[in-house]
Design a protein around this motif. Sequence first.
Motif, mmCIF file in Angstrom:
data_model
loop_
_atom_site.group_PDB
_atom_site.id
_atom_site.type_symbol
_atom_site.label_atom_id
_atom_site.label_comp_id
_atom_site.label_asym_id
_atom_site.label_seq_id
_atom_site.Cartn_x
_atom_site.Cartn_y
_atom_site.Cartn_z
ATOM 1 N N LEU A 1 33.427 8.492 8.707
ATOM 2 C CA LEU A 1 32.943 7.975 7.419
ATOM 3 C C LEU A 1 31.470 7.650 7.601
ATOM 4 O O LEU A 1 31.086 6.504 7.819
ATOM 5 N N ARG A 2 30.621 8.678 7.571
ATOM 6 C CA ARG A 2 29.201 8.455 7.860
ATOM 7 C C ARG A 2 28.505 7.719 6.721
ATOM 8 O O ARG A 2 28.695 8.050 5.551
ATOM 9 N N VAL A 3 27.680 6.748 7.103
ATOM 10 C CA VAL A 3 26.937 5.945 6.140
ATOM 11 C C VAL A 3 26.002 6.847 5.338
ATOM 12 O O VAL A 3 25.217 7.586 5.922
ATOM 13 N N PRO A 4 26.073 6.801 3.974
ATOM 14 C CA PRO A 4 25.193 7.647 3.166
ATOM 15 C C PRO A 4 23.750 7.141 3.215
ATOM 16 O O PRO A 4 23.498 5.976 3.533
ATOM 17 N N HIS A 5 22.800 8.035 2.899
ATOM 18 C CA HIS A 5 21.394 7.630 2.940
ATOM 19 C C HIS A 5 21.028 6.705 1.786
ATOM 20 O O HIS A 5 20.265 5.771 1.959
ATOM 21 N N GLY A 6 21.591 6.997 0.597
ATOM 22 C CA GLY A 6 21.257 6.167 -0.559
ATOM 23 C C GLY A 6 21.951 4.816 -0.492
ATOM 24 O O GLY A 6 22.817 4.587 0.358
ATOM 25 N N ASP A 7 21.553 3.893 -1.396
ATOM 26 C CA ASP A 7 22.153 2.559 -1.384
ATOM 27 C C ASP A 7 22.865 2.253 -2.708
ATOM 28 O O ASP A 7 23.150 1.096 -3.000
ATOM 29 N N HIS A 8 23.147 3.305 -3.503
ATOM 30 C CA HIS A 8 23.815 3.085 -4.786
ATOM 31 C C HIS A 8 25.302 3.391 -4.634
ATOM 32 O O HIS A 8 25.704 4.171 -3.778
ATOM 33 N N ILE A 9 26.110 2.767 -5.497
ATOM 34 C CA ILE A 9 27.556 2.975 -5.419
ATOM 35 C C ILE A 9 27.914 4.447 -5.608
ATOM 36 O O ILE A 9 28.855 4.960 -4.991
#
Lengths: 198, 198, 198, 198
Positions: D25-33
């Motif tokens: 479950l790789r952390v996405p680059h963006g910070d929006h839901i």
Amino acid sequence: MKKGRLEAFSDGVIAIIITIMVLELRVPHGDHIRDLVPLLPVLFSYVLSFAYVGIYWNNHHHMIYAVDRINGAILWANLNFLFWLSLIPFVTSWMGENSFNRWPVILYGGVLIMAGLAYDILCTQLIKEGGRDSTLAEALGRDWKAKYSVLAYVAAIALAFVSTWISVSLYVTVAAAWFIPDRRIEKKVRGVKGSEEQ
Amino acid sequence: MKKGRLEAFSDGVIAIIITIMVLELRVPHGDHIRDLVPLLPVLFSYVLSFAYVGIYWNNHHHMIYAVDRINGAILWANLNFLFWLSLIPFVTSWMGENSFNRWPVILYGGVLIMAGLAYDILCTQLIKEGGRDSTLAEALGRDWKAKYSVLAYVAAIALAFVSTWISVSLYVTVAAAWFIPDRRIEKKVRGVKGSEEQ
Amino acid sequence: MKKGRLEAFSDGVIAIIITIMVLELRVPHGDHIRDLVPLLPVLFSYVLSFAYVGIYWNNHHHMIYAVDRINGAILWANLNFLFWLSLIPFVTSWMGENSFNRWPVILYGGVLIMAGLAYDILCTQLIKEGGRDSTLAEALGRDWKAKYSVLAYVAAIALAFVSTWISVSLYVTVAAAWFIPDRRIEKKVRGVKGSEEQ
Amino acid sequence: MKKGRLEAFSDGVIAIIITIMVLELRVPHGDHIRDLVPLLPVLFSYVLSFAYVGIYWNNHHHMIYAVDRINGAILWANLNFLFWLSLIPFVTSWMGENSFNRWPVILYGGVLIMAGLAYDILCTQLIKEGGRDSTLAEALGRDWKAKYSVLAYVAAIALAFVSTWISVSLYVTVAAAWFIPDRRIEKKVRGVKGSEEQ
């Protein structure tokens, strides 16, 4: 000193070593079955190492079971053994990702030799604590399998300059030979523990 | 409260810490033996940290073994100790990948100091639960080794501004000094438990 | 059914969760102390989650200790609880790498709520197996701390639309409140087990 | 030979397998839901595999509990079973990252079949050690659930050429069917152990 925590810690480390190797099986970008083909050497390398680490866990299990006491020297000999085992994921990946080229195959053999020697040192320390007449010493007294394995690894390294497939065949053969569980210790322990219980 | 789960959890965390460090030994792209040369500082850094974490596991093993009861404060002191240990893989990689440059070497010493102090707090909590006259308190009463270690780390940090090799030599020396298992606790425990069993 | 393996498996999973979070503290490319500055939010996020997972391990330890038997429903409730805990490393990284922006902070609270509810379900199953009059039921009967925690997480999510620093302060406050070990269960268990031993 | 270390090692490996899957479950680059939306198939794939590994741990727990002795053949059958389980994180990622496309879904079924067969071999070895009349043999004698599961996986693979959603529905259905704990072994063991204790 009780041996329970030595077993628990070793089990933990070996369980992690055997499992993190699968992290090197990186998911391919494509979604077709043929995208898995380049992974086949990595998978084969993983299977071989899974077998080796499994064999070592199995033998470690038998060997520690045969002793009653542990001491400081045994703790360090065990850590030394775990250190060499911990390098197996690294050499496994290097060998798998380079499709069993010469140097990775040689280094793999080198780590197997070091792990084998470390296992031998641990064995010697366990016998020292238990005394020459102990069950373990008797059971292992004529154990040539470990020595032949190290010789096979040395041969595999030398023959890697001829063909790495000879080397890999030797690694597979040694692993297969070890699959036969070490019934001698098992029988001895069962005999002694059985007669003690009577 | 029984101490079995504290031991099991600590063994699990320490086993993972000692093993995931090997993930930083990243497989090189080339397949020649010389492609491993840039990995030598990373490997050396790994060996040093493997020794430190192994030493801490060993001492933790001895120390917990010497007590009979644990309480809430001990649980938290143990978690604090595990937290600082868990930073060792990070500082090990930073130090190894930067070939032992100044700041990584200093931070490595800083984490060793914090782990040492956390170990000391855990020790104090264990003595408090066991009482001043307990086996552990007696056994540790004259223990200057831990204090000298922290002093050595402080010196290593200061001397990193002269040469980081002095600092690294100090880290190696302290690790070597700890390889001698703490026979005092072992003897005390053996004596007390032996006389109890009679 | 004996509870030893449930404890061992849970300890293993929680030990791995608490340790793999440190893998998100990625080694910076530079070798200067200022290269660590961008890692500070990631480190802070790690410390917070280490505390939360540590608290849950601690409470899990106490709670399972208070029961004598487990059943199938407890096994599943325990797996459900471990599932939500296993998402903590993911939300920790997302929150840390985005310097505590709104959505990551909200999702972090969401996972804390789910873990809290899963813990509550596990608790209920344990009480059901032990009967309403059991030590555990008595000990937990007036436990408002868990309920207040979930309320605090809900408030933290709502207030994230005002300022995420209020939310993070709430997370820190709840963690701090839990640091005080749950002496009620400890006392009850000690009392009952003590009187049984007489 | 005592079964404690077999349980401990298996628990360790299964705990690592179930937990490292979350690393995918790789952390996405963006910070929006909405940056989490592409992760939904990966999350769903993780939930499914978490359930499967949890089910296997649960059944393994019950099965090993029902036997008193283990031997070499059981150790190897157990390692074989753990090997196939260890491939689940890989196929889970491949299936999740490719949004349940045909080949990943087929391979997932293939690994489930192999794990199922390996579990069956382990089961047979345990019955052999315990004798045909043992509690375990009786309890499992009419166990068609495992056989129906393998048939369902085969059907899922075949139907993947029609629609992968039928296949995935079958995987979910089988997992759901297993959620009902195997009360037969539990009852049998309880009965036998209970009468032995009298």
